[in-house]
Design a protein around this motif. Sequence first.
Motif, short mmCIF file in Angstrom:
data_model
loop_
_atom_site.label_atom_id
_atom_site.label_comp_id
_atom_site.label_asym_id
_atom_site.label_seq_id
_atom_site.Cartn_x
_atom_site.Cartn_y
_atom_site.Cartn_z
N VAL A 399 0.85 -1.19 0.00
CA VAL A 399 0.00 0.00 0.00
C VAL A 399 0.89 1.24 0.00
O VAL A 399 2.11 1.15 0.11
CB VAL A 399 -0.96 0.02 1.21
CG1 VAL A 399 -1.83 -1.23 1.24
CG2 VAL A 399 -0.18 0.15 2.52
N ASN A 400 0.25 2.40 -0.11
CA ASN A 400 0.98 3.68 -0.12
C ASN A 400 2.10 3.67 -1.16
O ASN A 400 3.22 4.12 -0.91
CB ASN A 400 1.56 4.01 1.26
CG ASN A 400 0.48 4.22 2.31
OD1 ASN A 400 -0.66 4.55 1.97
ND2 ASN A 400 0.83 4.01 3.56
N THR A 401 1.79 3.14 -2.35
CA THR A 401 2.80 3.06 -3.40
C THR A 401 3.19 4.46 -3.87
O THR A 401 2.36 5.35 -3.97
CB THR A 401 2.27 2.24 -4.58
OG1 THR A 401 0.99 2.74 -4.99
CG2 THR A 401 2.13 0.77 -4.21
N GLN A 402 4.47 4.63 -4.15
CA GLN A 402 5.03 5.92 -4.55
C GLN A 402 5.25 5.95 -6.07
O GLN A 402 5.21 4.92 -6.74
CB GLN A 402 6.36 6.14 -3.83
CG GLN A 402 6.26 6.06 -2.31
CD GLN A 402 5.30 7.08 -1.73
OE1 GLN A 402 5.48 8.28 -1.92
NE2 GLN A 402 4.28 6.62 -1.03
N PRO A 403 5.47 7.16 -6.63
CA PRO A 403 5.67 7.26 -8.09
C PRO A 403 6.80 6.39 -8.62
O PRO A 403 6.77 5.96 -9.77
CB PRO A 403 5.98 8.76 -8.28
CG PRO A 403 5.29 9.43 -7.14
CD PRO A 403 5.40 8.48 -5.99
#
Length: 422
Positions: A399-403
């Motif tokens: 979760v909370n994947t970044q660019p």
Amino acid sequence: MQHTDSPSRMSRFRIPFALSALALAAATCAAQEAPAESAASFTVSGFGTLSMVHKADRQSDFVSSVLNANGAGATRVNSINPDSRLGVQFTATSGQWTAVLQLISEQQITNTWRPIVEWGNIKYQATPDLALRLGRIALPMGLAADYRKVGYAFPWVRTPVEVYGAIPITNSDGLDLSYRWNRGDVKNVTQVFYGRNNQKVGENSRLQARHLAGLSNTVTWGAATARVSYLTTELTVDLAHEGFVTYRMFGPAGAAIADQWDADHKRADSLSLGLAYDPGTWFAQGEIGRASTRSYLGDRHVVYLTGGARLGEFTPYLAFAASHPRGATATAGVPLTTLPPAVRPTAAYLTGELNTILRHIADQHTLSAGVRWDLRDNLDLKFQVDRIQPRGQSYGTFVNTQPGFVPGHAVTVATAALDFVF
């Protein structure tokens, strides 16, 4: 099976004071014999896990449940959020009646640690083999369903994330009926249940499971245990509902997309089969399951296999777990050429957001290796390393994947956990 009658787990350092209670496992409670007349009793017991998870990759958070707000990685390299929890159990018994209350403090999707009532029910032992319960009851889905919050009860740091972490529904408000029956040395506990579940899955969002019904049968034969379970429910999750309302404004093509993906009064079902063999000096265990939500929550096959040896105080183990989608995990959206130019940007944006959501349908596998060290009868220390491999364009269970998140990139997660019961 490991210590299925033992509680356990702990809280993080910053958790506000909270209690949680461990009730006897649903099937185990039903299987126990209660005398027609016995003295009243009241007991308090508890469980806890204090865990530290390390993930050097900062492109996403590792979590153990879809209801964790954050975990290790993007939010912080080291985190106690994924596995730490605290519990206490209150059990009152009088004659054929037993009342149980379980409260649990663990990180919620709202990033709070407020205690929740995990179980709270009254059981009537009508006969030594037949029991009826009313209230909040653990759903018997999977071998570890009765103790999945209890770290001390199993050999790993956590139950396999691909199989258990994606199931936000762990209990039902309703009733169940359990019947114990034997065929020679083969012992069975058959459980039927009916109820509902209503819980927060965001600041302003809820999951509602109506007409939640199912059947489970647990078989024990010597050192072998097997459980088959089936659940069906009418599921509504309003996390993305407004977007689908907008989709319907784009005509029949938009309505078809909303009908396909919106989790609004959708029939969801789950089937699982598990088998464990534990003669004492070693153990082997595996489960296979299928879940269908007919929505953006995904349809998938899940499986895990695990085994280990008990070498005195130490139990080294290996595990493999996987989750694979069944069906589409992306959409082309509404053809933009069929829409007025003024609304095309909105339609394109909604399709992009929907595809981002669909990337959370886990397509991944995990290889795990660890060791459990039993320090005392009620205390263990575990170390576990997971090599997690998302596949295709899936975010897997992160979760909370970044660019900078790279699809298909394997990630290593290391965890140390201290489990206790009292």
